[in-house]
Design an enzyme around this catalytic site. Structure first.
Site, PDB file in Angstrom:
ATOM      1  N   GLU A  52       3.443  -5.128   6.383  1.00 54.07           N
ATOM      2  CA  GLU A  52       3.197  -4.726   5.249  1.00 54.07           C
ATOM      3  C   GLU A  52       1.929  -5.335   4.658  1.00 54.07           C
ATOM      4  OE1 GLU A  52       5.373  -5.425   1.213  1.00 54.07           O
ATOM      5  OE2 GLU A  52       7.187  -4.960   2.710  1.00 54.07           O
ATOM      6  N   ASP A  63       4.503  -8.500  -9.163  1.00 54.03           N
ATOM      7  CA  ASP A  63       4.324  -9.768  -8.301  1.00 54.03           C
ATOM      8  C   ASP A  63       4.538 -11.068  -9.281  1.00 54.03           C
ATOM      9  OD1 ASP A  63       3.987  -8.965  -5.687  1.00 54.03           O
ATOM     10  OD2 ASP A  63       2.262  -7.498  -6.695  1.00 54.03           O
TER      11      ASP A  63
END
Lengths: 268, 398
Positions: A52, A63
């Site tokens: 990824e 995040d």
């Protein structure tokens, strides 16, 4: 084989060995593209199955601090999606063995044009995309373009997702279904939710595609616990922290840490 | 009726958020749609707006300002500056915090730029006895130290945000991260007509009290609707609030005034609708200040409340379909209007609202005799006097 098929096949090949597949996350350009390239090769040597690769965005609202910081380091290079696809293209020209999917927030793709992105991504050899701020309701236009180019349109499900909705998400997702382990943002955690294993079993029951679990996974113990309940495990912040502390010298240690996680991923 | 059931205003709006939040957005929408028709909830909100916040606010005929601008116009100021906490923000925070209490959420979070929305949220949370956490860009906590102290006096915890540009957009990111983590117990009070559906609709509805009163008042005072309604636009809540009840009255021209900062040709402005381009940020498709790649740019204005690189999706829609016009006024023009209104009417406006006054001053000569113009005076300027003093003394030195 299409991109989506490559992703799925890589996970299933590992599953046939009685192991869960490992999917490491790196943020492209952190701290520079040469290191990213070395990290990707290290991941392949360590036995990862899919990679990824993050495309940095100025406002990464899903995040935690580790990946936010990585994003900041990466953005100094003023990356573009053209450069990102060029990088992927070169990687495959060098014979890179693993399927790569991009992880990125929607705006840069929207700005690039999703039809154009899907077309260029396929040409570069990129296998799919995970777009965390594109839930099922908003994902249709992208999923349509992704399908046309054979790319994996990987959707996310969360602990808050009700069962009927989970089924709809799983059925629309290609390549794999990404189950977010915790109610929260990315980042390594000491504790994972107690019902995680049950939720994963539910995901696998309703999902026609392999189930990957991510967010908060960092230790071999966690991998050992979860491997029997998921086809794949995503490890992000734990590796990005190594890049943060070791910079250009990170690939060697990333390879060692990732190898340990790979060997912990037995499903029996 | 807009938005549609997916929260879209034409192509704008929507719900571009992590999956974790989607069920919470559905829960919120359902609770809101139920309660907004609930007579008991409506009575409760109306009571707090009247007895606590000070509604209705006057629609004040600004005769000396009219004279100063040529004497040919009938200018009215909608006095949101007279509300408790000094701005229109309280209309929305009372609505949302009452909603939160009805939904059984005990913890309130909010973002704030200059601190006005943070103060209004902390106020409503104190009033209703709920825990309150406010995210604020670290740079803003320094620039607006007084508002940090006000929020703390009101019992809120202010969390400085050190990521990104350390301003409003990053405070929103951090508030969303908190909400993703604590979604079961927490209600996120968004301060403008921005964010994922149902926020743009809900905040617009709560702020529409401004336009409903204005409509009633002008009909009583003048026997007809105004020719023009002018409001400043950052995220766009005061503008949406006063525009919305006039949207179907085609004869009423609606004008939103953005901040041109130090100039539209510079990188230091906040004129999202004027020079931005469509994109996705903070859960919505809307106009954004962004670079070629789609990275979000920082915004600037002398008015801290206009300093946002996005804008409410309904404004994006009103722009695209031509129902409202969006223009930009720079820092200098806004400052002149700040002085003009202070000197002619004895009203020190918020620098944000001064942008709306400034645009009227710019176009007054071009408006016909007898035209009725309403300016939304969204807030008072006490918060800005120190910054203005500093700016003016800095200019003298240059």
């Amino acid at each position: 084989m299409t991109g989506a098929e490559r992703v799925r096949a890589a996970i299933e090949a590992r599953n046939r060995e009685g192991r869960a597949a490992l999917i490491p996350y790196f943020c492209a350009w952190d701290p520079d593209l040469e290191t990213t390239r070395a990290l990707l090769w290290a991941a392949a040597e360590a036995g990862a199955s899919v990679v990824e690769l993050g495309f940095p965005f100025s406002d990464p609202l899903a995040d935690g601090p580790t990946i936010q910081a990585a994003t900041q380091r990466a953005l100094r290079h003023r990356p573009t999606l053209e450069d990102f696809l060029e990088f992927v293209f070169r990687l495959y020209a060098e014979g890179y063995p693993l399927p790569v999917v991009v992880m990125g927030y929607y705006n840069p793709f929207f700005r690039f044009g999703i039809k154009r992105f899907a077309r260029e991504a396929r040409k570069a050899g990129l296998c799919g995309a995970i777009i965390p701020d594109l839930p099922l309701e908003e994902a249709r236009p992208w999923l349509t373009e992704a399908r046309k180019q054979g790319l994996a349109g990987i959707l996310l499900a969360a602990p808050t997702t009700p069962e009927a909705r989970l089924k709809r998400i799983a059925e629309a997702s290609t390549g794999f279904l990404y189950y977010v382990s915790v109610t929260g943002i990315t980042g390594a955690r000491d504790r994972l939710p107690e019902d995680l294993v049950l939720r994963l079993d539910l995901c696998r029951e309703v999902s026609p595609v392999p189930v990957a679990v991510g967010f908060g996974i960092s230790t071999p113990e966690q991998v050992r616990l979860l491997a029997p309940h998921a086809e794949a495990l995503v490890v992000g912040s734990a590796l990005v922290r190594i890049v943060e502390s070791e910079g250009k010298r990170a690939p060697e240690r990333v390879k060692r840490v990732l190898s340990e996680l790979v060997s912990a991923a037995e499903r029996k | 009726m807009l938005p549609n059931r997916h929260g879209k205003f034409g192509p704008f709006g929507g719900r571009f958020v992590p999956e974790t939040l989607m069920p919470a957005l559905y829960e919120l929408e359902e609770a809101y749609r139920r309660l907004r028709k609930d007579p008991d909830f409506r009575r409760e909100l109306a009571w707090y707006l009247r007895e606590y916040a000070g509604r209705p606010t006057p629609l004040y005929p600004a005769r000396r300002l009219s004279e100063a601008l040529g004497g040919h116009l009938k200018i009215y100021l909608k006095r949101e500056d007279l509300l408790h906490t000094g701005a229109h923000k309280i209309n929305n925070t009372l609505g949302q915090v009452l909603l939160a209490r009805r939904m059984g959420k005990r913890r309130i979070i909010a973002e704030t730029g200059a601190g006005q929305h943070g103060v209004a949220t902390a106020t409503a949370a104190a009033l209703l006895g709920l825990e309150c956490v406010v995210y604020m860009g670290a740079k803003d906590t320094v620039r607006q130290a007084m508002n940090v102290f006000r929020m703390e006096l009101l019992g809120a915890r202010v969390v400085p945000v050190t990521s990104g540009t350390q301003t409003l957009k990053d405070a929103i990111n951090e508030a969303i991260r908190d909400w993703v983590t604590n979604v079961e117990t927490t209600f996120y009070v968004i301060g403008s007509v921005v964010g994922p559906h149902p926020y743009p609709m809900m905040v617009r509805d709560f702020q529409s009290v401004i336009g409903r009163e204005t409509r009633r008042q002008i009909l009583r005072l003048e026997g007809r609707l105004p020719d023009m309604v002018i409001a400043c636009v950052g995220g766009g809540s005061n503008a949406m609030g006063i525009f919305y009840p006039f949207v179907r009255d085609q004869e009423v021209k609606l004008v939103g005034v953005e901040a041109a900062g130090v100039g539209l040709d510079s990188v230091r402005h906040s004129a999202t609708l004027t020079v931005g381009e469509p994109g996705v940020l903070h859960g919505m498709m809307t106009y954004l200040l962004q670079d070629r790649v789609g990275q979000i740019k920082g915004a600037h204005s002398i008015a801290p409340g206009l300093d946002y690189p996005g804008v409410g999706p309904e404004h994006a829609f009103l722009k695209e379909c031509g129902r409202a016009e969006y223009v930009a006024v720079d820092d200098e023009e806004a400052l002149s209007a700040f002085r003009l209104l202070s000197e002619t009417e004895g009203i020190i406006p918020a620098l944000e609202s001064a942008h709306a006054v400034a645009y009227l001053a710019r176009i007054a000569d071009r408006l016909p005799k007898g035209a009725i113009v309403v300016v939304n005076l969204s807030g008072r300027g006490d918060k800005d006097v120190a910054a203005v003093k500093e700016y003016l003394s800095g200019r003298e030195k240059r």
